[in-house]
Design an enzyme around this catalytic site. Structure first.
Site, PDB file in Angstrom:
ATOM      1  CG  LEU A  25      -2.032  -1.107   1.095  1.00 50.62           C
ATOM      2  CD1 LEU A  25      -2.688  -1.364   2.449  1.00 50.62           C
ATOM      3  CD2 LEU A  25      -3.093  -0.727   0.069  1.00 50.62           C
ATOM      4  NE  ARG A 107     -23.031  -3.524   7.380  1.00 51.72           N
ATOM      5  CZ  ARG A 107     -23.287  -4.691   6.807  1.00 51.72           C
ATOM      6  NH1 ARG A 107     -22.853  -4.917   5.602  1.00 51.72           N
ATOM      7  NH2 ARG A 107     -23.999  -5.606   7.419  1.00 51.72           N
ATOM      8  CE  LYS A 114     -20.417   0.396  13.510  1.00 49.10           C
ATOM      9  NZ  LYS A 114     -19.832  -0.514  14.473  1.00 49.10           N
ATOM     10  CD  GLU A 141     -11.995  -4.460  10.859  1.00 46.18           C
ATOM     11  OE1 GLU A 141     -13.138  -4.764  11.182  1.00 46.18           O
ATOM     12  OE2 GLU A 141     -11.200  -3.864  11.617  1.00 46.18           O
TER      13      GLU A 141
END
Ligand code: 0O2
Length: 218
Positions: A25, A107, A114, A141
């Site tokens: 990355l 998501r 949230k 994740e």
């Protein structure tokens, strides 16, 4: 009771995964910066959960030892920080196109924050790790967020720690207000992102001119 015989052996694929992902990355960032004044990736942080944290979470999730590998998606974690909200979606697309990463879940807590005010883009994915025993798919994740979202999440995380996940209602309300302010800051920055990029381009140009001048003096 969760029982894993050899933690070094269990955790090594996760360690290798985060090390390789960090390098790759950051490589994307370097490639962007070679040709552009701006990279959609600002910084990359990685971590592997501690043994205690894995044991705590497996108890909460009521997992058997043999289920941890397939069901605990965040033993290896990668967090990518971006300057602008638009960059987040560029990074999401870059990740989805990679042949060494297989995204299995997404998501968008930016489009749908949230209740706490938390905003970030989450993905669960498999990393294709090459080991001396052959290829292995390692679950991890990814959290992608702006620097502004990161400040908010870091502060909220500390408060959750301080109050043992029972943040008093008045502080919760302040956090929601702070999240709204953070969102507004991101929106304002997006509106002037071309000017910010041009300023960054000029800064890099001026710095490289100064470096040329410096070398000429040698
Ligand atoms: P740590 O120490 O950061 O690892 P998902 O879409 O499934 O990824 P979900 O269902 O909310 O998201 O899962 P979970 O496990 O609740 O959250 C995953 C991680 O997202 C958390 O990891 C946090 O890092 C971050 N996160 C989610 N919600 C919030 C929030 O309201 N506030 C902050 N500050 N962070 C959040 P851990 O395991 O909680 O902690």
């Amino acid at each position: 009771m969760v029982y894993i015989n050899n933690w070094d052996e269990f955790l090594q694929p996760y360690e290798l995964t985060v090390q390789e992902l960090k390098l790759k990355l950051e490589g994307i960032r370097a490639q962007y910066l070679l040709k552009n004044p701006h990279s959609p990736i600002e910084s990359v942080q990685v971590r592997v959960k501690t043994i205690n944290s894995i044991l705590d979470k497996s108890r909460r999730m009521e997992l058997k030892p043999e289920e941890i590998k397939d069901k605990m998606h965040d033993i290896a974690g990668v967090r990518i920080t971006c300057q602008f909200v638009e960059d987040i979606y560029t990074v999401v697309n870059l990740i989805k196109k990679r042949s060494d990463i297989e995204v299995i879940y997404e998501r968008d807590y930016i489009a749908n924050p949230k209740e706490s005010g938390y905003r970030s883009y989450h993905m669960h994915a498999y990393y294709h790790l090459e080991t001396i025993e052959g290829p292995q798919k390692v679950l991890f994740e990814i959290q992608i967020r702006t620097m502004t979202m990161n400040v908010w999440a870091t502060v909220e995380h500390s408060l959750n720690y301080k109050y043992d996940n029972q943040i008093p209602i008045d502080i919760k309300e302040k956090l929601v207000k702070a999240a709204e302010a953070a969102q507004s800051l991101d929106e304002q920055l997006s509106k002037i992102r071309n000017e910010i990029r041009e300023a960054q381009r000029q800064f890099i140009l001026r710095r490289s001119n100064q470096l040329v001048g410096y070398h000429d003096m040698q």
